[in-house]
Design a protein around this motif. Structure first.
Motif, PDB file in Angstrom:
ATOM      1  N   MET A   1     -11.731 -12.588 -10.049  1.00 34.69           N
ATOM      2  CA  MET A   1     -12.852 -11.999 -10.762  1.00 34.69           C
ATOM      3  C   MET A   1     -14.079 -12.038  -9.848  1.00 34.69           C
ATOM      4  SD  MET A   1     -14.257 -13.395 -14.354  1.00 34.69           S
ATOM      5  CE  MET A   1     -15.545 -12.633 -15.226  1.00 34.69           C
ATOM      6  N   PRO A   2     -14.688 -10.906  -9.578  1.00 34.87           N
ATOM      7  CA  PRO A   2     -15.833 -10.889  -8.686  1.00 34.87           C
ATOM      8  C   PRO A   2     -17.036 -11.578  -9.313  1.00 34.87           C
ATOM      9  CG  PRO A   2     -15.474  -8.704  -9.627  1.00 34.87           C
ATOM     10  CD  PRO A   2     -14.347  -9.576 -10.083  1.00 34.87           C
ATOM     11  N   ASP A   3     -17.909 -12.113  -8.456  1.00 35.99           N
ATOM     12  CA  ASP A   3     -19.121 -12.744  -8.953  1.00 35.99           C
ATOM     13  C   ASP A   3     -20.004 -11.700  -9.617  1.00 35.99           C
ATOM     14  OD1 ASP A   3     -18.362 -15.181  -8.042  1.00 35.99           O
ATOM     15  OD2 ASP A   3     -19.509 -15.079  -6.182  1.00 35.99           O
ATOM     16  N   ARG A   4     -20.524 -12.054 -10.761  1.00 33.74           N
ATOM     17  CA  ARG A   4     -21.456 -11.181 -11.451  1.00 33.74           C
ATOM     18  C   ARG A   4     -22.815 -11.862 -11.444  1.00 33.74           C
ATOM     19  NH1 ARG A   4     -18.850 -10.264 -17.194  1.00 33.74           N
ATOM     20  NH2 ARG A   4     -18.620 -12.490 -17.019  1.00 33.74           N
ATOM     21  N   ALA A   5     -23.833 -11.056 -11.423  1.00 28.71           N
ATOM     22  CA  ALA A   5     -25.174 -11.616 -11.471  1.00 28.71           C
ATOM     23  C   ALA A   5     -25.404 -12.260 -12.830  1.00 28.71           C
ATOM     24  CB  ALA A   5     -26.200 -10.518 -11.224  1.00 28.71           C
ATOM     25  N   GLN A   6     -26.195 -13.305 -12.831  1.00 26.09           N
ATOM     26  CA  GLN A   6     -26.552 -13.969 -14.083  1.00 26.09           C
ATOM     27  C   GLN A   6     -27.357 -12.997 -14.941  1.00 26.09           C
ATOM     28  OE1 GLN A   6     -28.998 -17.444 -13.568  1.00 26.09           O
ATOM     29  NE2 GLN A   6     -28.246 -18.370 -15.451  1.00 26.09           N
ATOM     30  N   HIS A   7     -27.063 -12.976 -16.232  1.00 26.60           N
ATOM     31  CA  HIS A   7     -27.787 -12.105 -17.142  1.00 26.60           C
ATOM     32  C   HIS A   7     -28.245 -12.903 -18.353  1.00 26.60           C
ATOM     33  CE1 HIS A   7     -28.396  -8.978 -20.295  1.00 26.60           C
ATOM     34  NE2 HIS A   7     -28.998  -8.396 -19.283  1.00 26.60           N
ATOM     35  N   VAL A   8     -29.524 -12.798 -18.648  1.00 30.80           N
ATOM     36  CA  VAL A   8     -30.089 -13.431 -19.829  1.00 30.80           C
ATOM     37  C   VAL A   8     -30.688 -12.335 -20.706  1.00 30.80           C
ATOM     38  CG1 VAL A   8     -31.787 -15.065 -20.722  1.00 30.80           C
ATOM     39  CG2 VAL A   8     -30.585 -15.568 -18.575  1.00 30.80           C
ATOM     40  N   ALA A   9     -30.249 -12.318 -21.945  1.00 30.35           N
ATOM     41  CA  ALA A   9     -30.794 -11.386 -22.927  1.00 30.35           C
ATOM     42  C   ALA A   9     -31.635 -12.189 -23.904  1.00 30.35           C
ATOM     43  CB  ALA A   9     -29.671 -10.671 -23.669  1.00 30.35           C
ATOM     44  N   VAL A  10     -32.777 -11.655 -24.254  1.00 24.37           N
ATOM     45  CA  VAL A  10     -33.608 -12.237 -25.301  1.00 24.37           C
ATOM     46  C   VAL A  10     -33.560 -11.260 -26.467  1.00 24.37           C
ATOM     47  CG1 VAL A  10     -35.917 -12.986 -25.967  1.00 24.37           C
ATOM     48  CG2 VAL A  10     -35.095 -13.414 -23.630  1.00 24.37           C
ATOM     49  N   ILE A  11     -33.149 -11.761 -27.617  1.00 27.06           N
ATOM     50  CA  ILE A  11     -33.015 -10.930 -28.812  1.00 27.06           C
ATOM     51  C   ILE A  11     -34.115 -11.342 -29.785  1.00 27.06           C
ATOM     52  CG2 ILE A  11     -31.519 -10.269 -30.735  1.00 27.06           C
ATOM     53  CD1 ILE A  11     -29.148 -11.350 -28.939  1.00 27.06           C
ATOM     54  N   SER A  12     -34.915 -10.375 -30.180  1.00 31.94           N
ATOM     55  CA  SER A  12     -35.965 -10.643 -31.157  1.00 31.94           C
ATOM     56  C   SER A  12     -36.023  -9.470 -32.119  1.00 31.94           C
ATOM     57  CB  SER A  12     -37.319 -10.855 -30.458  1.00 31.94           C
ATOM     58  OG  SER A  12     -38.259 -11.361 -31.386  1.00 31.94           O
ATOM     59  N   GLY A  13     -36.894  -9.581 -33.087  1.00 35.07           N
ATOM     60  CA  GLY A  13     -37.052  -8.493 -34.027  1.00 35.07           C
ATOM     61  C   GLY A  13     -37.312  -8.983 -35.425  1.00 35.07           C
ATOM     62  N   LEU A  14     -37.362  -8.036 -36.309  1.00 32.08           N
ATOM     63  CA  LEU A  14     -37.691  -8.310 -37.703  1.00 32.08           C
ATOM     64  C   LEU A  14     -36.529  -8.988 -38.422  1.00 32.08           C
ATOM     65  CD1 LEU A  14     -39.357  -4.885 -38.482  1.00 32.08           C
ATOM     66  CD2 LEU A  14     -40.526  -7.071 -38.138  1.00 32.08           C
ATOM     67  N   SER A  15     -36.865  -9.868 -39.332  1.00 29.90           N
ATOM     68  CA  SER A  15     -35.858 -10.497 -40.173  1.00 29.90           C
ATOM     69  C   SER A  15     -35.156  -9.414 -40.989  1.00 29.90           C
ATOM     70  CB  SER A  15     -36.522 -11.509 -41.106  1.00 29.90           C
ATOM     71  OG  SER A  15     -37.174 -12.509 -40.362  1.00 29.90           O
ATOM     72  N   GLY A  16     -33.844  -9.433 -40.976  1.00 30.61           N
ATOM     73  CA  GLY A  16     -33.073  -8.427 -41.700  1.00 30.61           C
ATOM     74  C   GLY A  16     -32.737  -7.196 -40.890  1.00 30.61           C
ATOM     75  N   ALA A  17     -33.182  -7.148 -39.626  1.00 35.13           N
ATOM     76  CA  ALA A  17     -32.960  -5.956 -38.807  1.00 35.13           C
ATOM     77  C   ALA A  17     -31.654  -5.987 -38.022  1.00 35.13           C
ATOM     78  CB  ALA A  17     -34.130  -5.745 -37.842  1.00 35.13           C
ATOM     79  N   GLY A  18     -30.949  -7.117 -38.023  1.00 38.42           N
ATOM     80  CA  GLY A  18     -29.662  -7.155 -37.349  1.00 38.42           C
ATOM     81  C   GLY A  18     -29.551  -8.113 -36.172  1.00 38.42           C
ATOM     82  N   LYS A  19     -30.423  -9.111 -36.097  1.00 40.99           N
ATOM     83  CA  LYS A  19     -30.345 -10.064 -34.985  1.00 40.99           C
ATOM     84  C   LYS A  19     -29.050 -10.871 -35.032  1.00 40.99           C
ATOM     85  CE  LYS A  19     -34.239 -12.110 -35.744  1.00 40.99           C
ATOM     86  NZ  LYS A  19     -34.620 -11.418 -36.978  1.00 40.99           N
ATOM     87  N   THR A  20     -28.608 -11.246 -36.229  1.00 42.66           N
ATOM     88  CA  THR A  20     -27.365 -12.012 -36.353  1.00 42.66           C
ATOM     89  C   THR A  20     -26.172 -11.174 -35.903  1.00 42.66           C
ATOM     90  OG1 THR A  20     -28.262 -13.374 -38.119  1.00 42.66           O
ATOM     91  CG2 THR A  20     -25.859 -13.258 -37.950  1.00 42.66           C
ATOM     92  N   ALA A  21     -26.106  -9.935 -36.351  1.00 44.88           N
ATOM     93  CA  ALA A  21     -25.011  -9.049 -35.933  1.00 44.88           C
ATOM     94  C   ALA A  21     -25.047  -8.837 -34.419  1.00 44.88           C
ATOM     95  CB  ALA A  21     -25.102  -7.706 -36.659  1.00 44.88           C
ATOM     96  N   THR A  22     -26.238  -8.689 -33.871  1.00 48.46           N
ATOM     97  CA  THR A  22     -26.384  -8.488 -32.431  1.00 48.46           C
ATOM     98  C   THR A  22     -25.965  -9.736 -31.664  1.00 48.46           C
ATOM     99  OG1 THR A  22     -28.134  -6.871 -32.766  1.00 48.46           O
ATOM    100  CG2 THR A  22     -28.041  -7.923 -30.597  1.00 48.46           C
ATOM    101  N   SER A  23     -26.343 -10.905 -32.168  1.00 50.35           N
ATOM    102  CA  SER A  23     -25.949 -12.127 -31.474  1.00 50.35           C
ATOM    103  C   SER A  23     -24.430 -12.298 -31.505  1.00 50.35           C
ATOM    104  CB  SER A  23     -26.666 -13.351 -32.049  1.00 50.35           C
ATOM    105  OG  SER A  23     -26.286 -13.613 -33.369  1.00 50.35           O
ATOM    106  N   LYS A  24     -23.790 -11.886 -32.571  1.00 52.05           N
ATOM    107  CA  LYS A  24     -22.324 -11.948 -32.631  1.00 52.05           C
ATOM    108  C   LYS A  24     -21.691 -10.990 -31.613  1.00 52.05           C
ATOM    109  CE  LYS A  24     -22.019 -13.455 -37.446  1.00 52.05           C
ATOM    110  NZ  LYS A  24     -21.853 -14.845 -37.121  1.00 52.05           N
TER     111      LYS A  24
END
Length: 163
Positions: A1-24
């Protein structure tokens, strides 16, 4: 498996907009997901992620009003990561007020800011609090009319992934 660059995502937004679904979705993609971390702990997490790229190759951090001041938390995580050469990708999820109200009604969850003023006023206040976070987002997704599959496709497209 080739090395991949480190990736950090920050998820924010309104309550009820889908942050839980996105984190899954991020979990399904092999990300370590950290949700509901107090703002005071965010800089330490960012330092840990930056100092151990092999261990934390893919990380998603969920920041919202439950964590304290999301503007301060976002500034802390961006500063800690960018200071170590990692440019996180910031995702902001939103939806129309009527959709958010319906989602809260259907799930019977309380809005984290809900008080005597009611759900509609809480949504207005949350939009105000998150305005600066939204302005700093790399990706803004309105989930009002999206299915779970469409949300996944938007996330994949933003990550440059293909199905």
């Amino acid at each position: 498996m080739p090395d991949r660059a480190q990736h950090v995502a920050v998820i924010s937004g309104l309550s009820g907009a889908g942050k839980t679904a996105t984190s899954k979705l991020f979990e399904d993609l092999g990300y370590t997901v950290v949700d509901n971390l107090p703002a005071e702990l965010v800089p330490g997490l960012a330092e840990l992620v930056a100092s151990e790229p092999g261990r934390f190759e893919r990380v998603a951090i969920v920041l919202d009003v439950r964590s304290g001041d999301p503007r301060v938390a976002l500034g802390a995580v961006l500063g800690a990561l960018e200071g170590r050469g990692i440019a996180p990708q910031v995702f902001f999820l939103e939806a129309r007020d009527d959709v958010l109200i319906r989602r809260f009604s259907e799930t019977r969850h309380r809005h984290p800011l809900e008080g005597r003023a009611g759900i509609a006023a809480s949504i207005v206040e949350e939009r105000r609090i998150l305005e600066e976070v939204r302005e700093q987002a790399d990706v803004i997704i309105d989930t009002s009319d999206l299915s779970g599959r469409q949300l996944r496709e938007r996330i994949f497209a933003a990550l440059g992934a293909s199905e």
